[in-house]
Design a protein around this motif. Structure first.
Motif, PDB file in Angstrom:
ATOM      1  N   GLN A 142      -4.876  -2.051   6.264  1.00  0.00           N
ATOM      2  CA  GLN A 142      -4.574  -0.630   6.284  1.00  0.00           C
ATOM      3  C   GLN A 142      -4.439  -0.121   7.713  1.00  0.00           C
ATOM      4  O   GLN A 142      -3.526   0.643   8.027  1.00  0.00           O
ATOM      5  CB  GLN A 142      -5.667   0.136   5.549  1.00  0.00           C
TER       6      GLN A 142
ATOM      7  N   ASP B  13      -8.261   6.011   0.440  1.00  0.00           N
ATOM      8  CA  ASP B  13      -7.191   6.785   1.070  1.00  0.00           C
ATOM      9  C   ASP B  13      -7.619   7.188   2.479  1.00  0.00           C
ATOM     10  O   ASP B  13      -8.716   7.706   2.672  1.00  0.00           O
ATOM     11  CB  ASP B  13      -6.919   8.040   0.234  1.00  0.00           C
TER      12      ASP B  13
ATOM     13  N   GLY C   4      -8.895  -5.380   3.307  1.00  0.00           N
ATOM     14  CA  GLY C   4      -7.946  -4.333   2.945  1.00  0.00           C
ATOM     15  C   GLY C   4      -7.863  -3.252   4.007  1.00  0.00           C
ATOM     16  O   GLY C   4      -6.789  -2.761   4.331  1.00  0.00           O
TER      17      GLY C   4
ATOM     18  N   ASP D 216       0.833  -1.193   0.000  1.00  0.00           N
ATOM     19  CA  ASP D 216       0.000   0.000   0.000  1.00  0.00           C
ATOM     20  C   ASP D 216       0.876   1.254   0.000  1.00  0.00           C
ATOM     21  O   ASP D 216       2.040   1.222   0.397  1.00  0.00           O
ATOM     22  CB  ASP D 216      -0.922   0.007   1.218  1.00  0.00           C
TER      23      ASP D 216
ATOM     24  N   ILE E 229      -4.869   2.467  -0.476  1.00  0.00           N
ATOM     25  CA  ILE E 229      -4.863   1.101  -0.990  1.00  0.00           C
ATOM     26  C   ILE E 229      -5.637   1.041  -2.299  1.00  0.00           C
ATOM     27  O   ILE E 229      -6.608   1.759  -2.506  1.00  0.00           O
ATOM     28  CB  ILE E 229      -5.458   0.098   0.023  1.00  0.00           C
ATOM     29  N   ASP E 230      -5.161   0.196  -3.182  1.00  0.00           N
ATOM     30  CA  ASP E 230      -5.788  -0.008  -4.488  1.00  0.00           C
ATOM     31  C   ASP E 230      -6.887  -1.064  -4.332  1.00  0.00           C
ATOM     32  O   ASP E 230      -6.608  -2.223  -4.034  1.00  0.00           O
ATOM     33  CB  ASP E 230      -4.731  -0.476  -5.479  1.00  0.00           C
TER      34      ASP E 230
END
Length: 206
Positions: free
Chosen positions: A184, A140, A180, A62, A160-161
């Motif tokens: 994060q 974000d 995710g 990330d 993170i995508d």
């Protein structure tokens, strides 16, 4: 005055590092010593902490970032190039640099997000366009970084995508997005911990 470092050792305290100053006094020279053992150890610990911090954020998949009080980026991890589809060494310097890749429909919310960095914990989902025309979706999160007096002097965050998750079913996307965000939160915790350690060490040296 000139100075030189030397090591000394006493039976009670063990080895220590002493900085000697030679100060001319007329025809004489006065030598003054200052014990810098603790300062030297703290600087070594600070260097080790910086290395550990850099390793954590640079191996993460990330994007970790940090901005100064003027909103300019002071740090952007290498993941930026991978997620944004850019060659090594390319990173945003200003908010406008970052906004240039954000889709026009998402740009107003992204601009507001950037303006509020450091005001508290924030989260924004937006889309970016890569140089090859592909679109990626980003989540974000940002948080304030405070100095020894408790004043906010920087903002930091993690992006993170979630493009792959957005293409799946709603249920699957929700599950993967939650995973995710858990990752994060973990990386943000490490980021905050290392940032605080660096801040405390730097203040102690001043």
């Amino acid at each position: 005055a000139t100075s030189v470092m030397t090591r000394s050792e006493t039976e009670s305290n063990g080895p220590s590092l002493v900085e000697l100053f030679a100060v001319p006094q007329g025809e004489d020279i006065v030598v003054v010593g200052r014990d810098v053992t603790a300062e030297h150890a703290l600087r070594a610990a600070l260097a080790e902490s910086r290395t550990r911090f850099k390793t954590i954020v640079e191996v993460a998949s990330d994007l970790a970032w940090e901005t100064g009080p003027d909103g300019r980026f002071v740090y952007v991890s290498p993941a930026f190039q991978r997620i944004w589809g850019l060659p090594p060494g390319h990173a945003p310097d200003t908010t406008d640099d970052w906004l240039a890749s954000v889709l026009e429909d998402d740009r107003p919310a992204a601009r507001e997000f950037a303006a509020r960095r450091g005001s508290g914990r924030l989260e924004l989902e937006y889309r970016i366009r890569l140089p090859d025309g592909a679109v990626r979706r980003i989540v974000d999160r940002s948080f304030p970084v405070r100095d020894a007096a408790g004043r906010v002097y920087r903002a930091a965050g993690l992006a993170i995508d979630v493009t792959e998750h957005a293409c799946r079913s709603r249920q699957h996307r929700s599950c993967r997005l939650q995973q995710g965000r858990q990752r994060q939160r973990l990386v943000l915790y490490l980021f905050q911990t290392m940032t605080e350690l660096l801040r405390q060490s730097t203040c102690a040296l001043q």
